[in-house]
Design a protein around this motif. Structure first.
Motif, PDB file in Angstrom:
ATOM      1  N   ALA A  49      -4.586  -6.466 -11.683  1.00  0.00           N
ATOM      2  CA  ALA A  49      -4.064  -5.115 -11.445  1.00  0.00           C
ATOM      3  C   ALA A  49      -2.555  -5.093 -11.642  1.00  0.00           C
ATOM      4  CB  ALA A  49      -4.418  -4.657 -10.040  1.00  0.00           C
ATOM      5  N   ALA A  50      -2.054  -3.921 -11.922  1.00  0.00           N
ATOM      6  CA  ALA A  50      -0.603  -3.760 -12.168  1.00  0.00           C
ATOM      7  C   ALA A  50       0.170  -3.876 -10.871  1.00  0.00           C
ATOM      8  CB  ALA A  50      -0.358  -2.390 -12.799  1.00  0.00           C
ATOM      9  N   SER A  51       1.423  -4.264 -10.980  1.00  0.00           N
ATOM     10  CA  SER A  51       2.311  -4.384  -9.824  1.00  0.00           C
ATOM     11  C   SER A  51       2.828  -3.016  -9.436  1.00  0.00           C
ATOM     12  CB  SER A  51       3.493  -5.279 -10.169  1.00  0.00           C
ATOM     13  OG  SER A  51       3.044  -6.557 -10.475  1.00  0.00           O
ATOM     14  N   VAL A  81       0.842  -1.204   0.000  1.00  0.00           N
ATOM     15  CA  VAL A  81       0.000   0.000   0.000  1.00  0.00           C
ATOM     16  C   VAL A  81       0.872   1.248   0.000  1.00  0.00           C
ATOM     17  CG1 VAL A  81      -1.579   1.370   1.432  1.00  0.00           C
ATOM     18  CG2 VAL A  81      -2.050  -1.044   1.028  1.00  0.00           C
ATOM     19  N   LEU A  82       1.892   1.254   0.825  1.00  0.00           N
ATOM     20  CA  LEU A  82       2.776   2.422   0.881  1.00  0.00           C
ATOM     21  C   LEU A  82       3.489   2.649  -0.453  1.00  0.00           C
ATOM     22  CD1 LEU A  82       4.278   2.001   4.461  1.00  0.00           C
ATOM     23  CD2 LEU A  82       2.557   3.665   3.686  1.00  0.00           C
ATOM     24  N   ARG A  83       3.935   1.575  -1.088  1.00  0.00           N
ATOM     25  CA  ARG A  83       4.596   1.707  -2.401  1.00  0.00           C
ATOM     26  C   ARG A  83       3.623   2.185  -3.474  1.00  0.00           C
ATOM     27  NH1 ARG A  83       9.203  -1.779  -4.513  1.00  0.00           N
ATOM     28  NH2 ARG A  83       7.936  -1.217  -6.269  1.00  0.00           N
ATOM     29  N   LEU A  84       2.408   1.632  -3.474  1.00  0.00           N
ATOM     30  CA  LEU A  84       1.410   2.060  -4.458  1.00  0.00           C
ATOM     31  C   LEU A  84       1.032   3.521  -4.238  1.00  0.00           C
ATOM     32  CD1 LEU A  84      -0.864  -1.105  -4.519  1.00  0.00           C
ATOM     33  CD2 LEU A  84       0.462  -0.201  -6.447  1.00  0.00           C
ATOM     34  N   ARG A  85       0.858   3.894  -2.987  1.00  0.00           N
ATOM     35  CA  ARG A  85       0.518   5.290  -2.672  1.00  0.00           C
ATOM     36  C   ARG A  85       1.628   6.222  -3.128  1.00  0.00           C
ATOM     37  NH1 ARG A  85      -0.325   7.759   3.300  1.00  0.00           N
ATOM     38  NH2 ARG A  85      -0.862   9.843   2.607  1.00  0.00           N
ATOM     39  N   GLN A  86       2.863   5.825  -2.870  1.00  0.00           N
ATOM     40  CA  GLN A  86       4.003   6.623  -3.292  1.00  0.00           C
ATOM     41  C   GLN A  86       4.031   6.759  -4.816  1.00  0.00           C
ATOM     42  OE1 GLN A  86       7.774   4.705  -2.590  1.00  0.00           O
ATOM     43  NE2 GLN A  86       8.860   6.653  -2.419  1.00  0.00           N
ATOM     44  N   ARG A  87       3.758   5.676  -5.486  1.00  0.00           N
ATOM     45  CA  ARG A  87       3.782   5.697  -6.952  1.00  0.00           C
ATOM     46  C   ARG A  87       2.667   6.570  -7.526  1.00  0.00           C
ATOM     47  NH1 ARG A  87       4.107   0.371 -10.757  1.00  0.00           N
ATOM     48  NH2 ARG A  87       4.233   1.475 -12.719  1.00  0.00           N
ATOM     49  N   LEU A  88       1.479   6.504  -6.904  1.00  0.00           N
ATOM     50  CA  LEU A  88       0.349   7.295  -7.390  1.00  0.00           C
ATOM     51  C   LEU A  88       0.503   8.788  -7.087  1.00  0.00           C
ATOM     52  CD1 LEU A  88      -2.606   4.925  -6.488  1.00  0.00           C
ATOM     53  CD2 LEU A  88      -1.958   5.673  -8.785  1.00  0.00           C
ATOM     54  N   ARG A  89       1.184   9.115  -6.000  1.00  0.00           N
ATOM     55  CA  ARG A  89       1.282  10.513  -5.564  1.00  0.00           C
ATOM     56  C   ARG A  89       2.648  11.141  -5.814  1.00  0.00           C
ATOM     57  NH1 ARG A  89      -2.182  10.625   0.007  1.00  0.00           N
ATOM     58  NH2 ARG A  89      -4.085   9.801  -0.920  1.00  0.00           N
ATOM     59  N   LEU A 143      -3.882   0.678 -10.656  1.00  0.00           N
ATOM     60  CA  LEU A 143      -3.090   0.855  -9.433  1.00  0.00           C
ATOM     61  C   LEU A 143      -3.986   1.201  -8.247  1.00  0.00           C
ATOM     62  CD1 LEU A 143       0.042   2.792 -10.765  1.00  0.00           C
ATOM     63  CD2 LEU A 143      -0.038   0.432  -9.927  1.00  0.00           C
ATOM     64  N   GLU A 144      -4.981   2.049  -8.477  1.00  0.00           N
ATOM     65  CA  GLU A 144      -5.920   2.402  -7.406  1.00  0.00           C
ATOM     66  C   GLU A 144      -6.738   1.185  -6.965  1.00  0.00           C
ATOM     67  OE1 GLU A 144      -8.018   5.636  -9.200  1.00  0.00           O
ATOM     68  OE2 GLU A 144      -6.473   7.102  -8.687  1.00  0.00           O
ATOM     69  N   THR A 192       6.735  14.579 -15.050  1.00  0.00           N
ATOM     70  CA  THR A 192       7.446  14.057 -16.214  1.00  0.00           C
ATOM     71  C   THR A 192       6.578  13.176 -17.099  1.00  0.00           C
ATOM     72  OG1 THR A 192       8.285  12.213 -14.922  1.00  0.00           O
ATOM     73  CG2 THR A 192       9.689  14.169 -15.092  1.00  0.00           C
ATOM     74  N   SER A 193       5.895  12.263 -16.515  1.00  0.00           N
ATOM     75  CA  SER A 193       5.092  11.360 -17.349  1.00  0.00           C
ATOM     76  C   SER A 193       3.815  10.986 -16.599  1.00  0.00           C
ATOM     77  CB  SER A 193       5.888  10.091 -17.678  1.00  0.00           C
ATOM     78  OG  SER A 193       6.183   9.400 -16.494  1.00  0.00           O
ATOM     79  N   ARG A 194       2.751  11.487 -17.064  1.00  0.00           N
ATOM     80  CA  ARG A 194       1.443  11.192 -16.476  1.00  0.00           C
ATOM     81  C   ARG A 194       1.104   9.740 -16.772  1.00  0.00           C
ATOM     82  NH1 ARG A 194      -1.287  13.292 -12.627  1.00  0.00           N
ATOM     83  NH2 ARG A 194      -3.471  13.659 -13.014  1.00  0.00           N
ATOM     84  N   LEU A 195       0.675   9.003 -15.727  1.00  0.00           N
ATOM     85  CA  LEU A 195       0.260   7.611 -15.927  1.00  0.00           C
ATOM     86  C   LEU A 195      -0.988   7.578 -16.794  1.00  0.00           C
ATOM     87  CD1 LEU A 195       0.553   6.042 -12.367  1.00  0.00           C
ATOM     88  CD2 LEU A 195       1.918   5.463 -14.341  1.00  0.00           C
ATOM     89  N   PRO A 196      -1.074   6.641 -17.723  1.00  0.00           N
ATOM     90  CA  PRO A 196      -2.328   6.503 -18.467  1.00  0.00           C
ATOM     91  C   PRO A 196      -3.463   6.235 -17.472  1.00  0.00           C
ATOM     92  CG  PRO A 196      -0.615   5.081 -19.371  1.00  0.00           C
ATOM     93  CD  PRO A 196      -0.074   5.685 -18.124  1.00  0.00           C
ATOM     94  N   GLN A 197      -4.644   6.742 -17.782  1.00  0.00           N
ATOM     95  CA  GLN A 197      -5.766   6.638 -16.853  1.00  0.00           C
ATOM     96  C   GLN A 197      -6.111   5.184 -16.528  1.00  0.00           C
ATOM     97  OE1 GLN A 197      -8.832   9.326 -17.691  1.00  0.00           O
ATOM     98  NE2 GLN A 197      -9.893   8.922 -15.787  1.00  0.00           N
ATOM     99  N   SER A 198      -5.990   4.286 -17.500  1.00  0.00           N
ATOM    100  CA  SER A 198      -6.300   2.874 -17.238  1.00  0.00           C
ATOM    101  C   SER A 198      -5.305   2.271 -16.250  1.00  0.00           C
ATOM    102  CB  SER A 198      -6.296   2.076 -18.540  1.00  0.00           C
ATOM    103  OG  SER A 198      -5.014   2.118 -19.133  1.00  0.00           O
TER     104      SER A 198
END
Length: 196
Positions: free
Chosen positions: A193-195, A103-111, A129-130, A118-124
């Motif tokens: 879901a993605a890693s 959860v902490l890694r996913l939160r870090q990646r999303l925020r 990830l969410e 630099t590179s916006r994650l594609p919405q899908s």
């Protein structure tokens, strides 16, 4: 009470019939490990491996405890029950650590501000990830509820062992079960879901 009468009274007996191995020799209760290319996080990998070991040791200990209670074996069932409950708690604790880390890694990646500039994650991918983060939070809550119950069933003197009233034990078990059912329903309708 005879062994035959006890047979229908406890989930332990139900698990005696579906032992750890399947016909092809693989373990039935082993949690899948992330594929090497998909998950490079060593901590998550080790928590999964250690959790699988604790799970696989739990079932024989539980069977030995049942057999001692049923007088099939001449052994102290209390020690076997304590060991199986401790292994259950260890597995849950490792699951909590794994989910919290994920959860902490996913939160870090999303925020991450760098990722946003630099590179916006594609919405899908962001939705995937969410969804993964939501699933890990539910797993974390379910494991925490089960861990509280596992400690309750340990011998007196270990943390809060034996101190929960029956209604709280039932509430924690029901909460964990409902969270797991919800996750199963959600997972059946969504792609992987993605890693992190």
């Amino acid at each position: 009470m005879s062994s035959r009468e006890e047979w229908g009274r406890s989930p332990v007996e139900w698990r005696l019939d579906d032992g750890p191995n399947t016909s092809d020799g693989t373990f039935t209760r082993v949690r899948p490990l992330p594929a090497r290319g998909m998950e490079e996080d060593v901590f998550v990998r080790w928590m999964s491996v250690l959790g699988n070991i604790a799970d696989q040791l739990y079932y024989p200990c539980e069977h030995m405890a049942w057999a001692a209670d049923a007088k099939v074996l001449h052994a102290d069932s209390a020690r076997w029950w304590t060991l199986s409950t401790a292994l259950w708690g260890l597995s849950l604790l490792l699951g909590v650590a794994r989910s919290l880390w994920t959860v902490l890694r996913l939160r870090q990646r999303l925020r991450s501000p760098v990722a946003n500039l630099t590179s916006r994650l594609p919405q899908s991918k962001q939705r995937a990830l969410e969804a993964r983060m939501q699933s890990e939070v539910l797993t974390l809550l379910s494991n925490l509820a089960d861990l509280a119950n596992a400690v309750h069933w340990l011998p007196p003197g270990v943390l809060w062992a034996g101190r929960f009233p029956p209604w709280l034990v039932g509430l924690l078990g029901t909460t964990s079960s409902l969270l797991s059912i919800y996750q199963a329903v959600q997972a059946s309708g969504q792609p992987e879901a993605a890693s992190p």
